[in-house]
Design an enzyme around this catalytic site. Structure first.
Site, short mmCIF file in Angstrom:
data_model
loop_
_atom_site.label_atom_id
_atom_site.label_comp_id
_atom_site.label_asym_id
_atom_site.label_seq_id
_atom_site.Cartn_x
_atom_site.Cartn_y
_atom_site.Cartn_z
N LYS A 79 5.88 3.61 47.90
CA LYS A 79 5.21 3.40 46.62
C LYS A 79 4.28 4.55 46.29
O LYS A 79 4.15 4.93 45.13
CB LYS A 79 4.43 2.09 46.62
CG LYS A 79 5.32 0.87 46.44
CD LYS A 79 4.47 -0.39 46.34
CE LYS A 79 5.32 -1.64 46.17
NZ LYS A 79 4.52 -2.86 46.34
N LYS A 88 19.34 -1.52 46.01
CA LYS A 88 18.99 -2.92 45.93
C LYS A 88 18.66 -3.29 44.48
O LYS A 88 18.06 -2.48 43.77
CB LYS A 88 17.76 -3.15 46.82
CG LYS A 88 17.38 -4.60 46.97
CD LYS A 88 16.18 -4.74 47.89
CE LYS A 88 15.53 -6.09 47.67
NZ LYS A 88 14.35 -6.31 48.47
N LYS A 141 13.86 -4.72 39.45
CA LYS A 141 13.36 -4.61 38.09
C LYS A 141 13.12 -3.15 37.73
O LYS A 141 13.54 -2.65 36.70
CB LYS A 141 12.07 -5.43 37.99
CG LYS A 141 11.18 -5.16 36.81
CD LYS A 141 11.75 -5.80 35.58
CE LYS A 141 10.93 -5.65 34.31
NZ LYS A 141 10.03 -4.59 34.14
#
Ligand code: TRP
Length: 357
Positions: free
Chosen positions: A142, A221, A224
């Site tokens: 991230k 994967k 969103k």
């Protein structure tokens, strides 16, 4: 490629989706077994979230004391639109209810409604080892994508530990990507107990077959943020459009070429939306080139639309009752908070904090 799991023998596609299989916790549960899990209100609740997690949550509430938390405080660690957050929280709650989370049996609540989560997170941050936190894969990933790295992104797993320990959860259903965070929670428990006396038990992950629903690109994967998803709330036209652009089988170049259903994304998804005999028939048709990818995609779209229709119908029913979702969430927070307060009283005492008036 989606991971293969066996489907239940159900008579209708809708039954396949809503009555899906789940593997029970690995440890033999006692009556005290408590399940807790969390989900971020990032918008776009998709079939990967449903098949990979929420479907199991629904099953678990039949056997265990369950708490399901919409983790809005975790969502603050990434760039988001504050004006849209209340809507995303309410919509996710509505979708969870529509999927079968039953507020009579499980406690469904919003993390920020129980301020003890933040309080315990601070306390646990004084126990959690910095070195371990620095090794978290998700933090590294991230922070590579973030414009700037806020401290919350770093202590994210500590807040997650607080979510779990506040309710002394014994079992935590988590995806593969959260196993490392759960390990950290276990480490925090050991350190806390060592220093302050036995207070928490190490929570166990709920092992199930690793189910990774891949995105429409067939490569990553479903997520969103990658935009490769089908939302549980998508309408039939959107579903058809998305499926028609989905990845199939790179080796099948012409309509007459035999297909490879075992390595085809569209064929792989079929198993979650159609009864086994229908899946077998479609796979055989693909293998013998009796049907083409366009036919497979049409069959998948039809099955998916039929399966999602019942969830979408329930979602509409819930939305038709103004105030219902808020009421459920407030009641959930009230129940959760009663437990959280007890744990915090114990924690404060262990730490030697002076009791407040
Ligand atoms: N970090 C989890 C995820 O992104 C969500 C989460 C927050 C969670 N708190 C939790 C999951 C506690 C299980 C238990 O999927």
């Amino acid at each position: 490629m989606t991971t293969k799991t066996s489907s239940t023998a159900s008579s209708t596609p809708a039954a396949t989706l809503s009555g899906a299989t789940s593997t029970p916790p690995s440890a033999s549960p006692t009556t005290e077994a408590t399940v807790l899990s969390g989900i971020q209100p990032s918008g776009g609740f998709h079939i990967g979230n449903y098949l990979g997690a929420v479907r199991d949550w629904v099953k678990l509430q039949e056997q265990y004391r369950c708490l399901y938390c919409i983790v809005d405080l975790h969502a603050l660690t990434q760039t988001y639109d504050p004006a849209g957050l209340p809507g995303r929280v309410r919509e996710l709650a509505t979708e969870l209810l529509a999927c079968g989370i039953d507020p009579e049996r499980a406690t469904l609540f919003v993390q920020s409604h129980v301020p003890e989560h933040s309080e315990l997170a601070w306390i646990l941050s004084t126990v959690a080892p910095y070195g371990e936190l620095s090794r978290m894969t998700q933090f590294k990933e991230k922070s590579e994508r973030a414009d700037y790295i806020n401290c919350g992104l770093f202590t994210y797993p500590v807040l997650m530990a607080a979510d779990i320990l506040l309710y002394k959860a014994t079992h935590v259903p988590v995806g593969e990507d959260q196993i490392q965070h759960l390990e950290l929670t276990r480490e925090v428990v050991r350190r806390f107990n060592n220093r302050f006396g036995p207070t928490f038990a190490e929570p166990m992950p709920i092992h199930k077959e690793p189910l990774r629903i891949m995105g429409l690109d067939g490569k990553q994967k479903m997520s969103k943020s990658l935009g490769n998803y089908i939302a549980v709330g998508d309408d039939p036209d959107t579903i058809r459009k998305k499926i028609s652009g989905a990845f199939t089988d790179e080796t099948r170049l012409r309509r007459k070429d035999p297909g490879h259903p075992e390595s085809c994304y569209v064929c792989g998804l079929q198993q979650y939306f159609s009864p086994p005999d229908k899946v077998a028939e479609l796979h055989e048709g693909c293998r013998t080139a009796r049907i083409g990818c366009v036919d497979s995609k049409r069959a998948l779209s039809d099955a998916m639309i039929a399966s999602l229709a019942s969830i979408q119908e329930r979602k509409r029913e819930i939305m038709a009752k103004p105030g219902l979702v808020d009421e459920i969430l407030h009641e959930g927070a009230r129940r959760a908070r009663a437990v959280a307060k007890k744990t915090m009283a114990e924690v404060r005492e262990r730490l030697g904090l002076l009791p407040a008036a």
